[in-house]
Write a protein that holds these residues in place. Sequence first.
Motif, PDB file in Angstrom:
ATOM      1  N   GLY A   1       0.227  -7.906 -18.786  1.00  0.00           N
ATOM      2  CA  GLY A   1       0.599  -6.591 -18.162  1.00  0.00           C
ATOM      3  C   GLY A   1      -0.690  -6.407 -17.298  1.00  0.00           C
ATOM      4  O   GLY A   1      -0.385  -6.113 -15.968  1.00  0.00           O
ATOM      5  N   LEU A   2      -1.844  -6.466 -17.655  1.00  0.00           N
ATOM      6  CA  LEU A   2      -3.112  -6.059 -17.028  1.00  0.00           C
ATOM      7  C   LEU A   2      -3.054  -7.327 -15.792  1.00  0.00           C
ATOM      8  O   LEU A   2      -3.463  -6.685 -14.535  1.00  0.00           O
ATOM      9  CB  LEU A   2      -4.289  -6.251 -17.801  1.00  0.00           C
ATOM     10  N   ALA A   3      -2.820  -8.383 -16.161  1.00  0.00           N
ATOM     11  CA  ALA A   3      -2.767  -9.378 -14.880  1.00  0.00           C
ATOM     12  C   ALA A   3      -1.840  -9.008 -13.784  1.00  0.00           C
ATOM     13  O   ALA A   3      -2.124  -9.002 -12.643  1.00  0.00           O
ATOM     14  CB  ALA A   3      -2.878 -10.797 -15.236  1.00  0.00           C
ATOM     15  N   LEU A   4      -0.722  -8.588 -14.245  1.00  0.00           N
ATOM     16  CA  LEU A   4       0.326  -8.375 -13.467  1.00  0.00           C
ATOM     17  C   LEU A   4      -0.022  -7.043 -12.399  1.00  0.00           C
ATOM     18  O   LEU A   4       0.346  -6.649 -11.362  1.00  0.00           O
ATOM     19  CB  LEU A   4       1.770  -8.078 -14.196  1.00  0.00           C
ATOM     20  N   ILE A   5      -0.636  -6.040 -13.255  1.00  0.00           N
ATOM     21  CA  ILE A   5      -1.047  -4.765 -12.623  1.00  0.00           C
ATOM     22  C   ILE A   5      -1.910  -4.922 -11.537  1.00  0.00           C
ATOM     23  O   ILE A   5      -1.742  -4.646 -10.459  1.00  0.00           O
ATOM     24  CB  ILE A   5      -1.723  -3.908 -13.617  1.00  0.00           C
ATOM     25  N   ILE A   6      -2.863  -5.818 -11.810  1.00  0.00           N
ATOM     26  CA  ILE A   6      -3.901  -6.079 -10.605  1.00  0.00           C
ATOM     27  C   ILE A   6      -3.183  -6.987  -9.489  1.00  0.00           C
ATOM     28  O   ILE A   6      -3.405  -6.840  -8.226  1.00  0.00           O
ATOM     29  CB  ILE A   6      -5.089  -7.100 -11.312  1.00  0.00           C
ATOM     30  N   ALA A   7      -2.346  -8.000  -9.881  1.00  0.00           N
ATOM     31  CA  ALA A   7      -1.469  -8.619  -8.896  1.00  0.00           C
ATOM     32  C   ALA A   7      -0.748  -7.711  -8.020  1.00  0.00           C
ATOM     33  O   ALA A   7      -0.657  -7.697  -6.833  1.00  0.00           O
ATOM     34  CB  ALA A   7      -0.702  -9.455  -9.748  1.00  0.00           C
ATOM     35  N   ASN A   8      -0.188  -6.648  -8.826  1.00  0.00           N
ATOM     36  CA  ASN A   8       0.583  -5.398  -7.982  1.00  0.00           C
ATOM     37  C   ASN A   8      -0.232  -4.893  -6.733  1.00  0.00           C
ATOM     38  O   ASN A   8       0.208  -4.675  -5.646  1.00  0.00           O
ATOM     39  CB  ASN A   8       1.338  -4.487  -8.912  1.00  0.00           C
ATOM     40  N   ARG A   9      -1.546  -4.673  -7.366  1.00  0.00           N
ATOM     41  CA  ARG A   9      -2.240  -3.852  -6.322  1.00  0.00           C
ATOM     42  C   ARG A   9      -2.842  -4.589  -5.267  1.00  0.00           C
ATOM     43  O   ARG A   9      -3.159  -4.291  -4.109  1.00  0.00           O
ATOM     44  CB  ARG A   9      -3.455  -3.344  -7.199  1.00  0.00           C
ATOM     45  N   ILE A  10      -3.045  -5.862  -5.418  1.00  0.00           N
ATOM     46  CA  ILE A  10      -3.391  -6.712  -4.354  1.00  0.00           C
ATOM     47  C   ILE A  10      -2.272  -7.134  -3.353  1.00  0.00           C
ATOM     48  O   ILE A  10      -2.534  -6.848  -2.136  1.00  0.00           O
ATOM     49  CB  ILE A  10      -3.823  -8.247  -4.987  1.00  0.00           C
ATOM     50  N   ALA A  11      -0.864  -7.128  -3.724  1.00  0.00           N
ATOM     51  CA  ALA A  11       0.115  -7.106  -2.959  1.00  0.00           C
ATOM     52  C   ALA A  11       0.242  -5.953  -2.216  1.00  0.00           C
ATOM     53  O   ALA A  11       0.640  -5.773  -0.844  1.00  0.00           O
ATOM     54  CB  ALA A  11       1.361  -7.472  -3.703  1.00  0.00           C
ATOM     55  N   ASP A  12      -0.149  -4.750  -2.849  1.00  0.00           N
ATOM     56  CA  ASP A  12      -0.195  -3.608  -2.265  1.00  0.00           C
ATOM     57  C   ASP A  12      -1.081  -3.260  -1.136  1.00  0.00           C
ATOM     58  O   ASP A  12      -0.804  -2.584   0.012  1.00  0.00           O
ATOM     59  CB  ASP A  12      -0.125  -2.437  -3.128  1.00  0.00           C
ATOM     60  N   GLY A  13      -2.386  -3.772  -1.224  1.00  0.00           N
ATOM     61  CA  GLY A  13      -3.475  -3.944  -0.343  1.00  0.00           C
ATOM     62  C   GLY A  13      -2.700  -4.607   0.796  1.00  0.00           C
ATOM     63  O   GLY A  13      -3.186  -4.457   2.129  1.00  0.00           O
ATOM     64  N   LEU A  14      -2.240  -5.867   0.599  1.00  0.00           N
ATOM     65  CA  LEU A  14      -1.848  -6.956   1.611  1.00  0.00           C
ATOM     66  C   LEU A  14      -0.758  -6.432   2.331  1.00  0.00           C
ATOM     67  O   LEU A  14      -0.672  -6.651   3.617  1.00  0.00           O
ATOM     68  CB  LEU A  14      -1.612  -8.243   1.168  1.00  0.00           C
ATOM     69  N   ASP A  15       0.097  -5.565   1.747  1.00  0.00           N
ATOM     70  CA  ASP A  15       1.445  -5.309   2.679  1.00  0.00           C
ATOM     71  C   ASP A  15       0.805  -4.179   3.859  1.00  0.00           C
ATOM     72  O   ASP A  15       1.377  -4.202   5.014  1.00  0.00           O
ATOM     73  CB  ASP A  15       2.565  -4.700   1.890  1.00  0.00           C
ATOM     74  N   GLY A  16      -0.234  -3.384   3.344  1.00  0.00           N
ATOM     75  CA  GLY A  16      -0.617  -2.488   4.448  1.00  0.00           C
ATOM     76  C   GLY A  16      -1.472  -3.242   5.413  1.00  0.00           C
ATOM     77  O   GLY A  16      -1.315  -2.837   6.722  1.00  0.00           O
ATOM     78  N   ALA A  17      -2.170  -4.371   4.944  1.00  0.00           N
ATOM     79  CA  ALA A  17      -2.983  -5.144   6.219  1.00  0.00           C
ATOM     80  C   ALA A  17      -1.963  -5.848   6.966  1.00  0.00           C
ATOM     81  O   ALA A  17      -2.368  -5.779   8.235  1.00  0.00           O
ATOM     82  CB  ALA A  17      -3.609  -6.318   5.240  1.00  0.00           C
ATOM     83  N   VAL A  18      -0.866  -6.390   6.593  1.00  0.00           N
ATOM     84  CA  VAL A  18       0.069  -7.121   7.235  1.00  0.00           C
ATOM     85  C   VAL A  18       0.715  -5.810   8.550  1.00  0.00           C
ATOM     86  O   VAL A  18       1.043  -6.128   9.483  1.00  0.00           O
ATOM     87  CB  VAL A  18       1.192  -7.724   6.477  1.00  0.00           C
ATOM     88  N   ALA A  19       1.002  -4.746   7.749  1.00  0.00           N
ATOM     89  CA  ALA A  19       1.699  -3.716   8.543  1.00  0.00           C
ATOM     90  C   ALA A  19       0.543  -3.341   9.813  1.00  0.00           C
ATOM     91  O   ALA A  19       1.017  -3.010  10.926  1.00  0.00           O
ATOM     92  CB  ALA A  19       2.030  -2.639   7.680  1.00  0.00           C
ATOM     93  N   ARG A  20      -0.624  -3.299   9.522  1.00  0.00           N
ATOM     94  CA  ARG A  20      -1.515  -3.019  10.565  1.00  0.00           C
ATOM     95  C   ARG A  20      -1.655  -4.020  11.657  1.00  0.00           C
ATOM     96  O   ARG A  20      -1.874  -3.689  12.830  1.00  0.00           O
ATOM     97  CB  ARG A  20      -2.892  -2.877   9.904  1.00  0.00           C
ATOM     98  N   VAL A  21      -1.127  -5.348  11.328  1.00  0.00           N
ATOM     99  CA  VAL A  21      -1.200  -6.238  12.318  1.00  0.00           C
ATOM    100  C   VAL A  21       0.278  -6.093  13.218  1.00  0.00           C
ATOM    101  O   VAL A  21      -0.033  -6.258  14.477  1.00  0.00           O
ATOM    102  CB  VAL A  21      -1.154  -7.809  11.762  1.00  0.00           C
ATOM    103  N   LYS A  22       1.090  -6.054  12.775  1.00  0.00           N
ATOM    104  CA  LYS A  22       2.363  -5.668  13.470  1.00  0.00           C
ATOM    105  C   LYS A  22       2.760  -4.475  13.890  1.00  0.00           C
ATOM    106  O   LYS A  22       3.644  -4.139  14.609  1.00  0.00           O
ATOM    107  CB  LYS A  22       3.608  -6.282  12.492  1.00  0.00           C
TER     108      LYS A  22
END
Length: 201
Positions: A54-75
Amino acid sequence: MLDAKLRPLIDPPLNRVGHALASAGITANMLTLGGLVLGLAGATAIALGHIGAGLALIIANRIADGLDGAVARVKGPTPLGGYFDIVADFAFYVSIPLGFGVFAAGNTLPALVLVASFVLTGVSFLAFAVIAASRGEETDAHGKKSFFYSTGLAEGTETIAVFIAMCLFPAWFPVLAYGYAALCVLTVIQRSALAVIQFKD
């Protein structure tokens, strides 16, 4: 409280990866959905007693959440993307306490109290954003967002820190849940006081 302070540290590496993902055809909405799946899987793992997973998946979720914003800033951010992002965030936030509530009978009441406090902070956050937008107010304290992000004592960074602590010390879940619920209530009071000052005619 810490989100804006961490932005200068985490945005540069996220933006580099975001550029690469955007170039590969990965959209922000894909990452938002993938992150939500990871987060809900983390809550399910916790409910089933697999706290480490569960902890590993929480961290993975947060990475994905940070990356969706980064991609949104590009486009360029879109209203629909902003909507999906905030819905996915709150779905994830409430799922983790629910996972712990299912995991142990003694966690049920503190989990419910924490979820209720998340509802209050979410309502105050979104109500503030709607009114600020109607007045044409803007802020870039949390980076470029689809709508107004008001600051508070309990934000994303603090929430994830508490979730990690819960996973590392699951026996302390009730204490952590009640303590963080109290901080969330203080955040609502703080944001309401700010609204009185900022929205006063």
